[in-house]
Design an enzyme around this catalytic site. Sequence first.
Site, PDB file in Angstrom:
ATOM      1  N   LYS A 100      -8.720   7.627   0.912  1.00 49.96           N
ATOM      2  CA  LYS A 100      -7.675   8.621   1.197  1.00 49.96           C
ATOM      3  C   LYS A 100      -6.449   8.410   0.306  1.00 49.96           C
ATOM      4  CE  LYS A 100      -7.139   7.883   5.586  1.00 49.96           C
ATOM      5  NZ  LYS A 100      -8.062   6.743   5.736  1.00 49.96           N
ATOM      6  N   ARG A 124       2.100   5.232   3.308  1.00 53.88           N
ATOM      7  CA  ARG A 124       2.540   4.165   4.200  1.00 53.88           C
ATOM      8  C   ARG A 124       2.685   2.855   3.426  1.00 53.88           C
ATOM      9  NH1 ARG A 124      -2.296   4.209   8.154  1.00 53.88           N
ATOM     10  NH2 ARG A 124      -3.287   4.705   6.188  1.00 53.88           N
ATOM     11  N   TRP A 502     -10.503   8.523  -9.787  1.00 58.06           N
ATOM     12  CA  TRP A 502     -10.643   7.065  -9.865  1.00 58.06           C
ATOM     13  C   TRP A 502     -11.002   6.630 -11.288  1.00 58.06           C
ATOM     14  CZ3 TRP A 502     -14.714   3.682 -10.964  1.00 58.06           C
ATOM     15  CH2 TRP A 502     -14.482   2.326 -10.651  1.00 58.06           C
TER      16      TRP A 502
END
Length: 580
Positions: A100, A124, A502
Site C-alpha cells: 500500500k 503514517r 516498484w
Amino acid sequence: MVSGRRRWFREQQYRRWRLHCLKLQPLSPVPSDIEISRAQTPKAVDILAKEIGLLADEIEIYGKSKAKVRLSLLERLKDQADGKYVLVAGITPTPLGEGKSTVTIGLVQALTAHLNINSFACLRQPSQGPTFGVKGGAAGGGYAQVIPMEEFNLHLTGDIHAITAANNLLAAAIDTRILHENTQTDKALYNRLVASVNGVREFSKIQLARLKKLGINKTDPSTLTEEEMRKFARLDIDPSTITWQRVMDTNDRFLRKITIGQGSTEKGYSRQAQFDIAVASEVMAVLALTDSLADMKERLDRMVVASDSNGQPVTTGDLGVTGALTVLMKDAIKPNLMQTLEGTPVFVHAGPFANIAHGNSSVLADKIALKLVGEEGYVVTEAGFGADIGMEKFFNIKCRASGLVPSVVVLVATVRALKMHGGGPSVTAGVPLKKEYTEENLQLVADGCCNLEKQIQIAHLFGVPVVVALNVFKTDTRAEIDLVCELAKRAGAFNAVPCYHWSIGGKGSVDLAQAVREAASKKSHFQFLYDVQTLFHQECIQRRIDGILVPVPAPPQSRVTEERHLSSLEKLEIVSEHRA
C-alpha cells in the site's frame, strides 16, 4: 503597495507548482531499497517547501531533508478550495504485505513528476517495533520510496518519543496518586493538591473543572467542607480496572507483563502491569484525529484511564495532568515534510495501528496538504491493514472527525496474495515461496478474487468509486494480470490497472494516475452507514434485551452500483479464456 498586495494575493491562489523533480535511473535487476535510497540525493527541504507554496516562517527545519510545518498555514489558506482526496487501501493482507505504501508513493510520483499535477502523499510514521522486526520499515520500496529512508524509519523528528513521554507521565501519575491516597489523610491530600503559594491558595483551571464535574460550585479553597475536600482529593482508583499501560517503541517481549512497586519507598503498593508498543497509546490516536492544539488538549483531558471504587470513569483531567501532556505534545502536532525519490512532497505524521485504533495518518496532515495542492490537485493518504479494517475506520472514524469527503479508493492487490486467498499454501516471511506463487496458476488467482470483490463491495457501500491497483511482481504472468483486472471490473471497480512503480518509479504508475483522475472527476456519493447518536442511544445492535437477541439492521444499499458476485461457473469460463 496595493500592487504588491494584489500580486501576493494571486500567488496564494491555486497554481501548478514549479517543482524541480528528481530524475530516476532505474537499474535491472532492481537493487535493495537502501541502495536505491542512498543513490538519490534529496533536495534541501527549504527548497521543497518554497516550491509547494510554504512561507519561510511556516516551517521548522530538522537537518537537511525534513521539516515540521506550522498549523498557522491553515489560517492563511482557509479560503482556498481543497484538492481531491484519495484513499489507498488494500485487500486482506498476507504476511509479506501487498505494497500500500509503495503504491501511494508511486501514484504521487506519477501525478506530479510525470503528469505535472500537484499531489501530496500522506503517510503514517513507522514504529521502531516493526522496523527492527520481521516487517521492516514503511518508506515504500524499490523506486517508489520516501527518502532518506533511514530518517523516515528511525526517530524522524521525535513525535513517537513525545507520545512515549506523555503516555508514561500519565502512567506514573496514576500510580503516584494511588500511593498518596493510600498513605495520607484527606486534609493532607487536599493541602498538597491546593498548596499555598506566597500565602495565597487558589484552584487551577483544571481543578475548577474537576469541582464542576463533582457538582461543587465553589472557587475559594478555604470554603470547602470536609466532605467536599474528600470528594475533591480522592479519586479512589480501583487498581484492577487500570487500562492505561506504560509504552516504549521497541519489541521487548519481556516487558509485556511486569510487577511494579517493589521498591521500599512504595510502601508495599505493588501490582501487575505491562508495556505496550508506543504507537498503541491512545495519545497517538488523539494526535491522529486532532485538528488544533486546543482540540488536542480537550481530547487528552477526556481519556479514560481506570474506574473508581464505585465504577465511575477516571480521566486524565481528574488526575490534573492534561496541561503537562499537551506541553509534551506541542511540537508533535505539526506534520513532518519529506519527499519521494522523484522529489515530490510527502507528509509523515502519526501512526496508530489499525488493530487497536483507526490506523490512519493525521487529519492535520491531510487538511494542510489539501490546501497546498489546490482544487485541481490530489492528496493521497493511506489506511492501515486491509480494506475491511483500515479503510472502514478511515470512513467511519477519520472522515467523521475531519469532515473531509473522499473522492476515490485505490484498492491494492497482488497476484501472490490473491493466490493465497484462493487456497494456496501458507506464506512465511524469510522462507522461499512455493511454486504456486512463482509459476502461473489462473485457478488460484480466480478463486482468490472473491476477497478482492468483497473489498470493492465494502467501498461501494460508502458510495466511493474504486480503482484497483495491481502491484505487479516479476513472477506475475500476463494472463494472471489480465485475469485480475477483468474480474475486478466485473465486480464493479471503476477501473483496474497493473502498476510497475516498484521497478521503474512514477512512470510505472501513470496509467493508475490517469484512472484515479478519471474516477475523481465523477461526483462523490459518499455516505456514512450509521448515525453515531442513534448507535449510542438505541440498544438494538447485537445485544440481548430482556433475553431477546436483536439483529443488526442491514446496511443501506450503495447508490453507486448494484453489487454482483461472479458465480463459480462464470469464473471458470473467464479462466479458460485467459488460459487460451
